[in-house]
Design a protein around this motif. Structure first.
Motif, PDB file in Angstrom:
ATOM      1  N   TYR A   1      -7.745  -0.558 -12.086  1.00 33.86           N
ATOM      2  CA  TYR A   1      -8.352   0.710 -12.230  1.00 33.86           C
ATOM      3  C   TYR A   1      -9.272   0.965 -11.375  1.00 33.86           C
ATOM      4  CZ  TYR A   1      -9.402   5.195 -14.652  1.00 33.86           C
ATOM      5  OH  TYR A   1      -9.460   6.458 -14.805  1.00 33.86           O
TER       6      TYR A   1
ATOM      7  N   ASP B   1       0.762  -1.220  -0.107  1.00 32.52           N
ATOM      8  CA  ASP B   1      -0.058  -0.089   0.090  1.00 32.52           C
ATOM      9  C   ASP B   1       0.981   1.386  -0.016  1.00 32.52           C
ATOM     10  OD1 ASP B   1      -1.735   2.132   0.444  1.00 32.52           O
ATOM     11  OD2 ASP B   1      -3.085   0.889   1.842  1.00 32.52           O
TER      12      ASP B   1
ATOM     13  N   TYR C   1      -8.681   9.409  -4.956  1.00 34.62           N
ATOM     14  CA  TYR C   1      -7.852   9.404  -6.206  1.00 34.62           C
ATOM     15  C   TYR C   1      -7.968   8.332  -7.104  1.00 34.62           C
ATOM     16  CZ  TYR C   1      -4.481   6.615  -3.667  1.00 34.62           C
ATOM     17  OH  TYR C   1      -3.969   5.462  -3.044  1.00 34.62           O
TER      18      TYR C   1
ATOM     19  N   HIS D   1      -6.540   5.445  -9.286  1.00 36.65           N
ATOM     20  CA  HIS D   1      -5.243   4.682  -9.457  1.00 36.65           C
ATOM     21  C   HIS D   1      -5.581   3.897 -10.800  1.00 36.65           C
ATOM     22  CE1 HIS D   1      -1.902   1.944  -8.109  1.00 36.65           C
ATOM     23  NE2 HIS D   1      -2.886   0.959  -8.870  1.00 36.65           N
ATOM     24  N   ASN D   2      -4.414   3.890 -11.561  1.00 35.83           N
ATOM     25  CA  ASN D   2      -4.195   3.096 -12.882  1.00 35.83           C
ATOM     26  C   ASN D   2      -3.035   1.996 -12.739  1.00 35.83           C
ATOM     27  OD1 ASN D   2      -3.945   1.895 -15.307  1.00 35.83           O
ATOM     28  ND2 ASN D   2      -4.643   3.929 -16.482  1.00 35.83           N
ATOM     29  N   GLY D   3      -3.425   0.627 -12.761  1.00 33.72           N
ATOM     30  CA  GLY D   3      -2.382  -0.315 -12.582  1.00 33.72           C
ATOM     31  C   GLY D   3      -1.712  -0.683 -13.771  1.00 33.72           C
TER      32      GLY D   3
ATOM     33  N   TRP E   1     -10.392   1.137  -0.591  1.00 28.57           N
ATOM     34  CA  TRP E   1     -10.965   1.026  -1.875  1.00 28.57           C
ATOM     35  C   TRP E   1     -12.204   1.375  -2.217  1.00 28.57           C
ATOM     36  CZ3 TRP E   1      -8.567  -2.944   0.566  1.00 28.57           C
ATOM     37  CH2 TRP E   1      -9.431  -4.046   0.793  1.00 28.57           C
TER      38      TRP E   1
ATOM     39  N   PRO F   1       3.186  -1.698  -7.626  1.00 32.51           N
ATOM     40  CA  PRO F   1       1.662  -1.339  -7.990  1.00 32.51           C
ATOM     41  C   PRO F   1       0.843  -2.569  -7.153  1.00 32.51           C
ATOM     42  CG  PRO F   1       2.919  -0.898  -9.788  1.00 32.51           C
ATOM     43  CD  PRO F   1       3.917  -1.449  -8.740  1.00 32.51           C
TER      44      PRO F   1
END
Length: 317
Positions: A96, A60, A294, A296-298, A249, A91
């Motif tokens: 996403y 994290d 926010y 998050h794009n993995g 999340w 990551p």
């Protein structure tokens, strides 16, 4: 007076034009469906679910090394497994989606509720050959996940995982999508029809030291919300709002492969939060905002079809 569901439930997002104020109790139906249609992948789903959450705890980016070690150790103790030492940050298993800021995640007193529409085609398409989830939490550390789970192209379920229950009993609802047609509906968003399941995921304090996790789904055939699960348990506000990976999340696509291609659109519509204060009063629903979360794009192959920050998104590969 003993609190009832109606006394403590968050007010529902308005979905139907003539929506009744009280949900129908369909918990027995979902318990029966789960038993009548056993998931041959259920045990594997549980292992994959826990391993993914362990990976999230270990890596994290909002946690320092000490906090990540603490969370990994707690998981190892809870599930009686030796998960090893904390890894360096990399990551997490979020293909996403929206992650809550810690300050917002902890900003509730006696209850928190997440309402959202899961964009969930009958099968994921593309090269999906492993697990793939569209899931979310409502911010409470000991809350739950009500989510759509795919395994390859031939197995799709609506599932509920309750983090307040002891292992190995957290997977409490696991029903094939084919058997919940009354809860799957088609809406138009950004010019395209989308199959969705509308979920309200609530964690609320019944009395000092006693909390309830519960899930309701929108039944479009009956024009009402249906209560499908609840569980009462002991917890403190400090436990529910702890500095923790768990609960952080919002709507996400959770991934288990290094790369995706050819998938159908997956995502979220109308993600909204409702908060209960120290006096037991629910506030209004509010769409999730960039001040609270926010993106998050993995970077595992998904491209954004649309993003209305931070409450709507669809991704495909």
């Amino acid at each position: 007076m003993t609190a009832t569901y109606v006394d403590v439930s968050a007010p529902f997002r308005i979905i139907g034009p003539d929506m009744p104020g009280e949900p129908a109790d369909e918990r027995e139906k979902f318990e029966r469906l789960t038993k009548e249609h056993p998931d041959e992948y259920a045990e594997a789903l549980q292992q994959a679910f826990l391993q993914s959450k362990l990976h999230l705890a270990r890596t994290d980016p909002d946690m320092d090394l000490e906090d990540r070690d603490r969370m990994a150790s707690a998981l190892a103790e809870q599930f009686e497994q030796d998960f090893g030492v904390t890894q360096e940050a990399r990551p997490i298993h979020v293909g996403y989606g929206f992650l809550y800021y810690q300050t917002f995640k902890r900003y509730f007193a006696t209850g928190t509720s997440l309402g959202w529409d899961i964009i969930c085609p009958d099968s994921p398409g593309g090269n999906v050959s492993n697990w793939l989830y569209v899931t979310a939490m409502n911010r409470a550390v000991r809350g739950l996940e009500a989510f759509v789970s795919y395994y390859g192209q031939n197995w799709s379920t609506f599932s509920v995982w309750d983090w307040a229950r002891p292992a190995p009993n957290q997977l409490v609802v696991d029903v094939p999508l084919a058997f919940i047609g009354d809860y799957r509906r088609t809406v138009t968003s950004h010019g395209m029809p989308r199959q969705v399941i509308s979920v309200t995921n609530t964690t609320v304090e019944l009395s000092p030291g006693t909390w309830r996790n519960m899930v309701a789904l929108w039944n479009h055939a009956q024009n009402r919300h249906d209560l499908i699960y609840w569980f009462d348990y002991a917890a403190t506000l400090a436990q529910q709002t702890a500095m923790s990976t768990f609960g952080n999340w919002g709507p996400i696509v959770e991934t288990f492969q290094p790369f995706y291609s050819g998938t159908r659109p997956l995502g979220s519509l109308g993600a909204s939060i409702c908060t209960r204060d120290s006096g037991g009063n629910w506030g209004p629903w509010g769409l999730l905002t960039p001040n609270q979360s926010y993106v998050h794009n993995g970077n595992v192959g998904f491209r954004v079809e649309f993003l209305d920050s931070n409450y709507n998104f669809a991704v495909r590969s």
